[in-house]
Write a protein that holds these residues in place. Sequence first.
Motif, PDB file in Angstrom:
ATOM      1  N   TRP A  22       0.829  -1.209   0.000  1.00 60.69           N
ATOM      2  CA  TRP A  22       0.000   0.000   0.000  1.00 60.69           C
ATOM      3  C   TRP A  22       0.860   1.254   0.000  1.00 60.69           C
ATOM      4  CZ3 TRP A  22       0.024   3.701   3.888  1.00 60.69           C
ATOM      5  CH2 TRP A  22      -0.927   4.733   3.749  1.00 60.69           C
ATOM      6  N   SER A  23       1.929   1.258   0.788  1.00 60.49           N
ATOM      7  CA  SER A  23       2.760   2.460   0.924  1.00 60.49           C
ATOM      8  C   SER A  23       3.464   2.817  -0.373  1.00 60.49           C
ATOM      9  CB  SER A  23       3.780   2.272   2.041  1.00 60.49           C
ATOM     10  OG  SER A  23       4.790   1.349   1.659  1.00 60.49           O
ATOM     11  N   ARG A  24       3.551   1.847  -1.281  1.00 59.90           N
ATOM     12  CA  ARG A  24       4.259   2.089  -2.548  1.00 59.90           C
ATOM     13  C   ARG A  24       3.324   2.096  -3.756  1.00 59.90           C
ATOM     14  NH1 ARG A  24       9.691  -1.648  -1.350  1.00 59.90           N
ATOM     15  NH2 ARG A  24      10.440  -0.336   0.384  1.00 59.90           N
ATOM     16  N   THR A  25       2.027   2.175  -3.474  1.00 57.61           N
ATOM     17  CA  THR A  25       1.025   2.236  -4.536  1.00 57.61           C
ATOM     18  C   THR A  25       0.582   3.685  -4.723  1.00 57.61           C
ATOM     19  OG1 THR A  25       0.223   0.022  -4.012  1.00 57.61           O
ATOM     20  CG2 THR A  25      -1.247   1.452  -5.288  1.00 57.61           C
ATOM     21  N   PRO A  26       0.576   4.209  -5.963  1.00 55.75           N
ATOM     22  CA  PRO A  26       0.194   5.616  -6.171  1.00 55.75           C
ATOM     23  C   PRO A  26      -1.158   5.962  -5.569  1.00 55.75           C
ATOM     24  CG  PRO A  26       1.149   4.718  -8.168  1.00 55.75           C
ATOM     25  CD  PRO A  26       0.967   3.558  -7.230  1.00 55.75           C
ATOM     26  N   ILE A  27      -1.199   7.101  -4.899  1.00 51.78           N
ATOM     27  CA  ILE A  27      -2.451   7.610  -4.351  1.00 51.78           C
ATOM     28  C   ILE A  27      -3.329   8.130  -5.474  1.00 51.78           C
ATOM     29  CG2 ILE A  27      -3.453   9.346  -2.804  1.00 51.78           C
ATOM     30  CD1 ILE A  27      -0.744   9.288  -1.278  1.00 51.78           C
ATOM     31  N   ALA A  29      -3.563   8.337  -9.780  1.00 50.44           N
ATOM     32  CA  ALA A  29      -3.046   7.709 -10.995  1.00 50.44           C
ATOM     33  C   ALA A  29      -2.115   8.674 -11.724  1.00 50.44           C
ATOM     34  CB  ALA A  29      -4.192   7.287 -11.904  1.00 50.44           C
ATOM     35  N   ALA A  30      -1.156   8.124 -12.436  1.00 46.56           N
ATOM     36  CA  ALA A  30      -0.255   8.960 -13.244  1.00 46.56           C
ATOM     37  C   ALA A  30      -1.074   9.801 -14.209  1.00 46.56           C
ATOM     38  CB  ALA A  30       0.725   8.073 -14.001  1.00 46.56           C
ATOM     39  N   GLY A  31      -0.750  11.085 -14.301  1.00 44.97           N
ATOM     40  CA  GLY A  31      -1.484  11.992 -15.177  1.00 44.97           C
ATOM     41  C   GLY A  31      -2.657  12.680 -14.507  1.00 44.97           C
ATOM     42  N   HIS A  32      -2.970  12.280 -13.277  1.00 48.34           N
ATOM     43  CA  HIS A  32      -4.062  12.920 -12.542  1.00 48.34           C
ATOM     44  C   HIS A  32      -3.686  14.372 -12.223  1.00 48.34           C
ATOM     45  CE1 HIS A  32      -6.986  13.760  -9.359  1.00 48.34           C
ATOM     46  NE2 HIS A  32      -7.640  12.660  -9.706  1.00 48.34           N
ATOM     47  N   ALA A  33      -4.659  15.243 -12.239  1.00 45.98           N
ATOM     48  CA  ALA A  33      -4.406  16.649 -11.902  1.00 45.98           C
ATOM     49  C   ALA A  33      -3.892  16.757 -10.478  1.00 45.98           C
ATOM     50  CB  ALA A  33      -5.676  17.462 -12.062  1.00 45.98           C
ATOM     51  N   PRO A  34      -2.937  17.634 -10.221  1.00 52.64           N
ATOM     52  CA  PRO A  34      -2.419  17.807  -8.855  1.00 52.64           C
ATOM     53  C   PRO A  34      -3.515  18.239  -7.887  1.00 52.64           C
ATOM     54  CG  PRO A  34      -0.996  18.875 -10.465  1.00 52.64           C
ATOM     55  CD  PRO A  34      -2.244  18.500 -11.190  1.00 52.64           C
ATOM     56  N   VAL A  35      -3.363  17.866  -6.646  1.00 51.18           N
ATOM     57  CA  VAL A  35      -4.296  18.267  -5.588  1.00 51.18           C
ATOM     58  C   VAL A  35      -3.518  19.067  -4.547  1.00 51.18           C
ATOM     59  CG1 VAL A  35      -5.887  17.492  -3.792  1.00 51.18           C
ATOM     60  CG2 VAL A  35      -5.740  16.231  -5.960  1.00 51.18           C
ATOM     61  N   ASP A  36      -4.003  20.255  -4.238  1.00 49.46           N
ATOM     62  CA  ASP A  36      -3.358  21.113  -3.247  1.00 49.46           C
ATOM     63  C   ASP A  36      -3.883  20.807  -1.847  1.00 49.46           C
ATOM     64  OD1 ASP A  36      -1.963  22.492  -5.214  1.00 49.46           O
ATOM     65  OD2 ASP A  36      -3.537  23.986  -5.460  1.00 49.46           O
ATOM     66  N   PHE A  37      -3.032  20.927  -0.867  1.00 53.83           N
ATOM     67  CA  PHE A  37      -3.470  20.842   0.520  1.00 53.83           C
ATOM     68  C   PHE A  37      -2.507  21.635   1.393  1.00 53.83           C
ATOM     69  CE2 PHE A  37      -0.572  17.268  -0.007  1.00 53.83           C
ATOM     70  CZ  PHE A  37       0.205  17.302   1.140  1.00 53.83           C
ATOM     71  N   THR A  38      -2.964  22.007   2.572  1.00 60.86           N
ATOM     72  CA  THR A  38      -2.169  22.804   3.502  1.00 60.86           C
ATOM     73  C   THR A  38      -2.161  22.159   4.879  1.00 60.86           C
ATOM     74  OG1 THR A  38      -2.680  24.856   2.319  1.00 60.86           O
ATOM     75  CG2 THR A  38      -1.900  25.061   4.590  1.00 60.86           C
ATOM     76  N   ILE A  39      -0.979  22.081   5.471  1.00 61.27           N
ATOM     77  CA  ILE A  39      -0.827  21.616   6.847  1.00 61.27           C
ATOM     78  C   ILE A  39      -0.684  22.844   7.736  1.00 61.27           C
ATOM     79  CG2 ILE A  39       0.520  20.211   8.450  1.00 61.27           C
ATOM     80  CD1 ILE A  39      -0.840  18.635   6.204  1.00 61.27           C
ATOM     81  N   ARG A  40      -1.579  22.986   8.686  1.00 64.63           N
ATOM     82  CA  ARG A  40      -1.564  24.164   9.547  1.00 64.63           C
ATOM     83  C   ARG A  40      -0.398  24.099  10.534  1.00 64.63           C
ATOM     84  NH1 ARG A  40      -7.053  22.805   9.384  1.00 64.63           N
ATOM     85  NH2 ARG A  40      -6.871  21.719  11.409  1.00 64.63           N
ATOM     86  N   PRO A  41       0.161  25.244  10.881  1.00 62.71           N
ATOM     87  CA  PRO A  41       1.239  25.258  11.886  1.00 62.71           C
ATOM     88  C   PRO A  41       0.786  24.618  13.188  1.00 62.71           C
ATOM     89  CG  PRO A  41       1.089  27.378  10.779  1.00 62.71           C
ATOM     90  CD  PRO A  41      -0.112  26.590  10.342  1.00 62.71           C
ATOM     91  N   GLY A  42       1.682  23.859  13.809  1.00 62.15           N
ATOM     92  CA  GLY A  42       1.387  23.225  15.080  1.00 62.15           C
ATOM     93  C   GLY A  42       0.655  21.904  14.974  1.00 62.15           C
ATOM     94  N   SER A  43       0.414  21.438  13.753  1.00 61.16           N
ATOM     95  CA  SER A  43      -0.332  20.190  13.576  1.00 61.16           C
ATOM     96  C   SER A  43       0.530  18.985  13.901  1.00 61.16           C
ATOM     97  CB  SER A  43      -0.832  20.073  12.129  1.00 61.16           C
ATOM     98  OG  SER A  43      -1.718  21.115  11.808  1.00 61.16           O
ATOM     99  N   GLY A  44      -0.041  18.033  14.643  1.00 57.26           N
ATOM    100  CA  GLY A  44       0.606  16.751  14.846  1.00 57.26           C
ATOM    101  C   GLY A  44       0.354  15.858  13.657  1.00 57.26           C
ATOM    102  N   VAL A  45       0.944  14.671  13.674  1.00 60.09           N
ATOM    103  CA  VAL A  45       0.838  13.789  12.521  1.00 60.09           C
ATOM    104  C   VAL A  45      -0.606  13.370  12.267  1.00 60.09           C
ATOM    105  CG1 VAL A  45       1.346  11.717  13.880  1.00 60.09           C
ATOM    106  CG2 VAL A  45       1.755  11.712  11.409  1.00 60.09           C
ATOM    107  N   GLY A  87       0.764   9.810  -9.475  1.00 55.00           N
ATOM    108  CA  GLY A  87       1.888   8.885  -9.345  1.00 55.00           C
ATOM    109  C   GLY A  87       2.559   8.923  -7.990  1.00 55.00           C
ATOM    110  N   THR A  88       2.167   9.873  -7.129  1.00 57.61           N
ATOM    111  CA  THR A  88       2.778   9.976  -5.798  1.00 57.61           C
ATOM    112  C   THR A  88       2.266   8.859  -4.899  1.00 57.61           C
ATOM    113  OG1 THR A  88       2.982  12.375  -5.975  1.00 57.61           O
ATOM    114  CG2 THR A  88       3.066  11.443  -3.764  1.00 57.61           C
ATOM    115  N   THR A  89       3.160   8.167  -4.239  1.00 60.05           N
ATOM    116  CA  THR A  89       2.799   7.099  -3.308  1.00 60.05           C
ATOM    117  C   THR A  89       2.710   7.646  -1.883  1.00 60.05           C
ATOM    118  OG1 THR A  89       5.097   6.530  -2.845  1.00 60.05           O
ATOM    119  CG2 THR A  89       4.068   5.453  -4.753  1.00 60.05           C
TER     120      THR A  89
END
Length: 333
Positions: A22-27, A29-45, A87-89
Amino acid sequence: MKKFLVLLLSIALLGSGGFLLWSRTPILAAGHAPVDFTIRPGSGVRSAAGQIASAGVPVQPLLLELLARVTGKSERIKAGSYEIEGGTTPERLVEQLVRGEFAQHALTVIEGWTFAQMRQAINQHKSLGHDTASLSDAELMARISPGASPGFKGPEGLFFPDTYLFGKGASDLLVYRQAHAMMIKRLNEAWERRASGLPYKTPYEALVMASIVEKETGVHADRELVAAVFVNRLRIGMRLQTDPTVIYGIGPQFDGNLRKRDLQADTPYNTYTRKGLPPTPIALPGAASLRAALNPAQTDVLYFVARGNGSSHFSNNLDDHNRAVNKYQRGGK
């Protein structure tokens, strides 16, 4: 209960090798439009994983959290704006978060723009935080460089044309400060390498000249000669007589047609009616124009006229210049 079951399943997968797969399977698919996200300051995992999923990234947050923990990276995740590509895993995604590989957005400041044009481009850029849009030029300069030299007369010319990178949502002050610092650096470097005997008292005067050179020609090979014309005129007390300064003095009212009455109307920027340099730069000069202003061609040229192909014809006396004007602008021989 559901989270506990998912955690047990994750541990089971880890033991069976399914978790590694699972950790090495693309989230995405290759060619999929990029998805933006933001991690807020102070966030834990755990919070970070939830923010990623909530932004539309199709990943199970508990599995992503587990991956970060079992790889020893859960405490090293960096807040900021990111972009996940096709293509990002999950493994690669965690690495992005640890390295702080923020999504990069760009704004290009064009050589020859006025400061007003630069402000407009920054104010309209959708990926910047617009913290300065309501500020006057003077207020903005106080934010950019509180200790700016008193010899500088406003913001015109004080920003280096280049492409500037920033994270999504970054303050527009970041771009202004980078561009201003780069111009001061480039101007000081060019000043240190200047030719001897130039008719400038300060680097700022050289910057004014560089802005005129920038607006007078886009042909690289002509810059040093154009600079030589204006430097030679300054040396002998001859008026610069350059149209771009007159146009700048007219301001937003200029309709694209420079008339005889415009050349005769006296303003601080009318170099047909006043000797010497105008009071400020008239544009944002690039590196080539800075170099030309401080290292003009060693020649006695005093005139130039556009050939009609982007380049110019240079002359060192008025008779030759008039013949060139007749040839290139009036269709004579």
